[in-house]
Design an enzyme around this catalytic site. Sequence first.
Site, short mmCIF file in Angstrom:
data_model
loop_
_atom_site.label_atom_id
_atom_site.label_comp_id
_atom_site.label_asym_id
_atom_site.label_seq_id
_atom_site.Cartn_x
_atom_site.Cartn_y
_atom_site.Cartn_z
N ARG A 146 1.12 -0.69 -0.21
CA ARG A 146 -0.23 0.13 0.32
C ARG A 146 0.31 1.29 -0.19
O ARG A 146 0.24 2.52 -0.30
CB ARG A 146 -1.06 -0.58 1.07
CG ARG A 146 -1.43 -1.13 1.27
CD ARG A 146 -2.52 -0.60 2.75
NE ARG A 146 -4.24 -1.92 2.55
CZ ARG A 146 -3.70 -3.47 3.25
NH1 ARG A 146 -2.79 -3.36 3.87
NH2 ARG A 146 -4.58 -4.60 3.39
N ASP B 285 -10.74 -4.46 8.56
CA ASP B 285 -9.59 -5.20 8.76
C ASP B 285 -10.84 -6.59 9.75
O ASP B 285 -10.55 -8.12 9.67
CB ASP B 285 -8.51 -4.65 9.20
CG ASP B 285 -7.78 -4.46 8.04
OD1 ASP B 285 -7.19 -4.78 6.85
OD2 ASP B 285 -7.15 -3.57 8.74
N ARG C 76 -12.42 -8.70 7.85
CA ARG C 76 -11.84 -9.86 7.47
C ARG C 76 -11.67 -10.99 8.70
O ARG C 76 -11.73 -12.40 8.52
CB ARG C 76 -10.49 -9.75 6.44
CG ARG C 76 -10.77 -8.72 5.40
CD ARG C 76 -9.64 -8.36 5.00
NE ARG C 76 -10.00 -8.01 3.69
CZ ARG C 76 -9.38 -7.12 2.99
NH1 ARG C 76 -8.40 -6.15 3.32
NH2 ARG C 76 -9.81 -6.30 1.89
N HIS D 170 -3.01 0.54 9.22
CA HIS D 170 -3.43 -0.64 7.99
C HIS D 170 -2.44 -1.32 6.66
O HIS D 170 -2.36 -1.33 6.09
CB HIS D 170 -4.73 0.02 7.05
CG HIS D 170 -5.40 -1.10 6.32
ND1 HIS D 170 -6.05 -2.08 6.11
CD2 HIS D 170 -5.63 0.06 4.68
CE1 HIS D 170 -6.63 -2.23 4.88
NE2 HIS D 170 -6.95 -1.82 4.41
C1 LMR Z 1 -7.82 -3.72 1.60
O1 LMR Z 1 -7.39 -3.87 2.57
O2 LMR Z 1 -8.37 -4.52 0.66
C2 LMR Z 1 -6.96 -2.17 0.66
O3 LMR Z 1 -6.30 -1.90 1.72
C3 LMR Z 1 -6.75 -2.55 -0.64
C4 LMR Z 1 -5.91 -2.78 -0.79
O4 LMR Z 1 -5.25 -2.58 -1.67
O5 LMR Z 1 -5.11 -3.69 0.28
#
Ligand code: LMR
Length: 313
Positions: free
Chosen positions: A88, A148, A151, A175
């Site tokens: 990122r 996050d 997920r 992140h």
């Molecule tokens: C994600 O976590 O899906 C976003 O930050 C996009 C990426 O490129 O990971």
Amino acid sequence: MKVTVVGAGNVGATCADVLAYREIANEVVLVDIKEGFAEGKALDIWQKAPINLYDTRTVGVTNDYSKTAGSDVVVITSGLPRKPGMTRDDLISTNAGIVQSVTENIVKHSPDAIIIVVSNPLDVMTYAAHITSKLPRTRVMGMAGILDTARYRAFLAEALNVSPKDIQAVLMGGHGDTMVPLPRYTTVGGIPVTELIGEEELNAIVERTKNGGGELVKLMGTSAWYAPGSAAAQMVEAIVRDQRRVFPVCVKLEGEYGIDGVYLGVPVILGKNGIEKIIELQLNEDEKQLLETSRGHVKEVMEALDNINAAKA
Ligand code: LMR
């Protein structure tokens, strides 16, 4: 309530769609620099209204920020997504310029808006938007923690064969690979997750969560959009409906967790004023160490942004 979503790519369009079909706002303005792109996406969402039965008005514009005037909340999704092999942070030089210029336009037309940043690298783009906007830190925040944790919750639901609805979790930090999932604060229908899953399997899920975005980039050749767009819409909903939801959100820390001047994901209460309160958890030594590593990494990338901006000045 009027909400603007800047960037009509996959994430922005998904966010606008969720805002519309869940009637989170009365009006959603979608902005993009590509001629006709936002107009087309907004029209498509509007034409879905009679099928899915909602009346949120969706409007698209090409770079015309006058149409965004008076927005209550603005979601910034502009910028490039990742390609396989990229981190990122590799997006910083391109996306910083875009996010800063979008923020200037937003603040000019909607000085009272609350800004939610989604562009990557997330924590540093939140920093970029905050310093550009000159708004209080409670009104400029980044979306990553909901994604996050989603997920993490989805992986856990699969492993335990339970509904994802019953999994509650909190996660902190930047992140990226240094994010800090907190199994100690993860519950399944109120039961500590550690009573339901072995340490090894849980660790594997934590690792998969940390690479959750990268896993999708590898599969699709570009970044994810359904979960990121929906996560941003959930933050908008908490604000416009003054829900006071407790979410992990990226915000500038000013002494909380012993950290000053760095943008990191922490649990907050989200309501009509934006960040109503930052919740300070009693972290143990291991968790503090992980958060410190994450802080150090985000700080480095913030400094990279400072250098880019200084070179331009
Ligand atoms: C994600 O976590 O899906 C976003 O930050 C996009 C990426 O490129 O990971």
